[in-house]
Scaffold this motif. Structure first.
Motif, short mmCIF file in Angstrom:
data_model
loop_
_atom_site.label_atom_id
_atom_site.label_comp_id
_atom_site.label_asym_id
_atom_site.label_seq_id
_atom_site.Cartn_x
_atom_site.Cartn_y
_atom_site.Cartn_z
N ARG A 41 0.86 -1.19 0.00
CA ARG A 41 0.00 0.00 0.00
C ARG A 41 0.91 1.25 0.00
O ARG A 41 0.69 2.19 -0.75
CB ARG A 41 -0.93 0.07 1.21
N TRP A 204 19.37 0.41 12.73
CA TRP A 204 18.58 0.55 11.50
C TRP A 204 18.46 2.01 11.04
O TRP A 204 18.60 2.32 9.86
CB TRP A 204 17.19 -0.05 11.75
N GLY A 226 5.35 4.77 5.65
CA GLY A 226 4.07 4.52 6.30
C GLY A 226 4.03 5.23 7.65
O GLY A 226 5.09 5.60 8.19
P1 AMP Z 1 9.17 -2.55 6.79
O1 AMP Z 1 9.72 -3.57 5.82
O2 AMP Z 1 8.44 -3.13 7.96
O3 AMP Z 1 10.22 -1.53 7.19
O4 AMP Z 1 8.05 -1.73 6.02
C1 AMP Z 1 8.27 -1.18 4.75
C2 AMP Z 1 7.28 -0.08 4.49
O5 AMP Z 1 5.93 -0.57 4.55
C3 AMP Z 1 7.34 1.05 5.52
O6 AMP Z 1 7.23 2.29 4.83
C4 AMP Z 1 6.14 0.81 6.40
O7 AMP Z 1 5.66 2.01 6.95
C5 AMP Z 1 5.15 0.23 5.42
N1 AMP Z 1 4.10 -0.61 6.05
C6 AMP Z 1 4.26 -1.65 6.90
N2 AMP Z 1 3.06 -2.20 7.23
C7 AMP Z 1 2.10 -1.49 6.57
C8 AMP Z 1 0.66 -1.56 6.46
N3 AMP Z 1 -0.06 -2.48 7.12
N4 AMP Z 1 0.05 -0.66 5.68
C9 AMP Z 1 0.75 0.28 4.99
N5 AMP Z 1 2.10 0.39 5.02
C10 AMP Z 1 2.78 -0.48 5.79
#
Ligand code: AMP
Ligand code: ZN
Length: 469
Positions: A41, A204, A226
């Motif tokens: 998303r 990180w 996000g």
């Molecule tokens: P991550 O791999 O957990 O660092 O997430 C990668 C990206 O996906 C980041 O920009 C998060 O904010 C976004 N993100 C994670 N979970 C969701 C969700 N349920 N809906 C929308 N964006 C998400």
């Protein structure tokens, strides 16, 4: 272009440092597993943002990091006995495949954390020289009470900051506003790099400061992610970057609301997620998913359901049906000036809606009006060749933003399907109805929808997962 800036909590005009050129940093995936559709998303919305900026005439330089060293990656490597590279490489490949499946345009750069350790160490040393850090048990921490504007992005009250308390985890809650780790001292079994603070690995948050400033400059325009990234990740990025350079880091911050499932954030840890691959394996069309993810405003949480996915597929069929009609038969030359003027006004409306903090529902509402107008004109035989050509190019321009409106080439041209349709028409003419029904069933089993019109038989491929017409 006007956007909602998380930093000021207002909708503001986007004015890049270099007029006409937006430098954009988008936080990328942690590659220990497949991304889920919640992650997508955010990535699809960032693609919409990028494409909208270009549609409005901006040049865009976008950088997205690949987090290929992090707590969860290390845990997986240790659990399976694989090396870090063996854990991450397949998921980096899968990530790029998924970007293509969803029609997400490539950023200009995808730097990897493991290839930017010296840049991260340079920032940490700069912070140390300014007295913004301290060492404890082989790790280096950022001292948040020494950085007065800490908490500005996430609206943390000073009183929530726990002076002198530390956190080593990469992810933690807002209640845990503590000194965060810049460099983690080496622990048994973990990969490590040598550096001025002894062997260890970066936290990180440091990577995004290092890679964004390396490729976009110490001050740049726009940074997104996000909403879960606001705290601590982006708050920490600001502290590290501004602490080290003494310049403002980023002028505009934008954040997408989450994709939800039954009122909860979709996430790996809750187990309530689907990957893109899950959905494709169940027969859903990735175009429908892209459209579903796009069509809710980015600051509104979106609840994922299969009904909503089917509805999105159904809406795409209306565009596909129009495309098929526009490709049909000979038309008289000339134009319908009234229609052309209406279409041009709708294009302006779409542009204005997108420029207004990505008001997608305004844009898609206008687009559906255009589809209705076009179908009505076609029904009346009032769309001559010149207007059809202009409409096609208008739809092409708009689809440079949405990336879902144009059905894939193979959807429109398929000699084998054409042949079956011709055979069925012949069978019907010869009143061999059993035969014509049989061919119709064969076509239906291959996802082909037939429509008998006064101009002849029209066919199109159903969007997978769409409800029956
Ligand atoms: P991550 O791999 O957990 O660092 O997430 C990668 C990206 O996906 C980041 O920009 C998060 O904010 C976004 N993100 C994670 N979970 C969701 C969700 N349920 N809906 C929308 N964006 C998400
Ligand atoms: Zn980041």
């Amino acid at each position: 272009m006007r956007i909602f800036n998380t930093l000021t909590r207002r909708v503001e005009p986007l004015e890049p440092i270099e007029p006409g050129h937006v430098r954009l940093y988008t936080c990328g995936p942690t590659v220990y597993d497949f991304a889920h559709i919640g992650n997508f998303r955010t990535y699809v919305w960032e693609d919409l943002l990028r494409r909208t900026l270009r549609f409005l005439g901006f040049r865009v330089t976008q950088v997205m990091n690949i987090t290929d060293i992090e707590d969860k990656i290390i845990a997986k490597a240790m659990a399976t006995g694989a090396s870090i590279g063996e854990v991450t490489e397949p998921f980096i490949r899968a990530f790029f495949e998924d970007l293509d499946t969803l029609g997400i345009e490539r950023a200009e750069r995808y730097p990897r954390a493991t290839e930017h350790i010296p840049e991260m160490l340079a920032i940490a040393e700069g912070l140390q020289a300014k007295g913004l850090t301290y060492e404890s048990q082989g790790s280096l921490y950022f001292r948040i009470d020494a950085f007065p504007s800490y908490g500005r992005l996430s609206n943390l009250e000073r009183r929530e900051i726990k002076v002198g308390a530390r956190v080593d985890n990469d992810e933690y809650d807002k209640d845990d506003a503590r000194d965060f780790v810049l460099w983690k001292g080496h622990r048994e079994g973990e990969p490590s790099w040598d550096g001025p603070f002894g062997p260890g690995r970066p936290g990180w948050h440091l990577e995004c400061s290092a890679m964004s400033m390396k490729y976009l400059g110490e001050s740049f325009d726009l940074h997104t992610g996000g909403v879960d990234n606001i705290f601590p990740h982006h708050e920490n990025e600001i502290a590290q970057s501004e602490g080290a350079t003494g310049h403002p880091f980023v002028r505009y911050w934008m954040h997408a609301a989450h994709l939800m499932v039954d009122g909860e954030k979709m996430s790996k840890s809750k187990g309530n997620f689907y990957t893109l691959r899950d959905l494709v394996a169940r027969g859903h069309d990735p175009r429908a998913l892209r459209y579903l993810l796009l069509s809710t405003h980015y600051r509104t949480p979106l609840n994922f359901t299969f009904e909503a996915l089917a509805r999105a597929a159904g809406e795409l069929q209306r565009f596909d049906a129009l495309y098929v009609r526009l490709g049909e038969g000979a038309r008289p030359a000339g134009r319908n000036d009234e229609f052309d003027a209406k279409a041009a006004a709708i294009e302006t409306e779409i542009r204005d809606a997108l420029a207004d903090d990505l008001n997608v529902s305004g844009a898609t509402g206008a687009l559906f009006r255009l589809v209705r107008e076009a179908n009505a004109a076609l029904d009346r035989g009032a769309l001559p060749a010149g207007s059809v050509e202009e409409l096609k190019s208008l739809l092409g321009r708009v689809d440079a933003v949405f990336g879902v409106l144009t059905p894939p080439e193979a959807t429109l041209l398929d000699p084998e399907i054409e042949e079956l349709v011709t055979q069925r028409t012949a069978a019907r003419k010869a009143k061999k109805f059993a035969e014509s029904d049989r061919i119709r069933d064969v076509l239906a089993s291959r996802g082909i929808v037939l429509e008998d019109t006064p101009q002849g038989v029209r066919w199109r491929r159903a969007v997978a997962g769409a409800p029956p017409d």
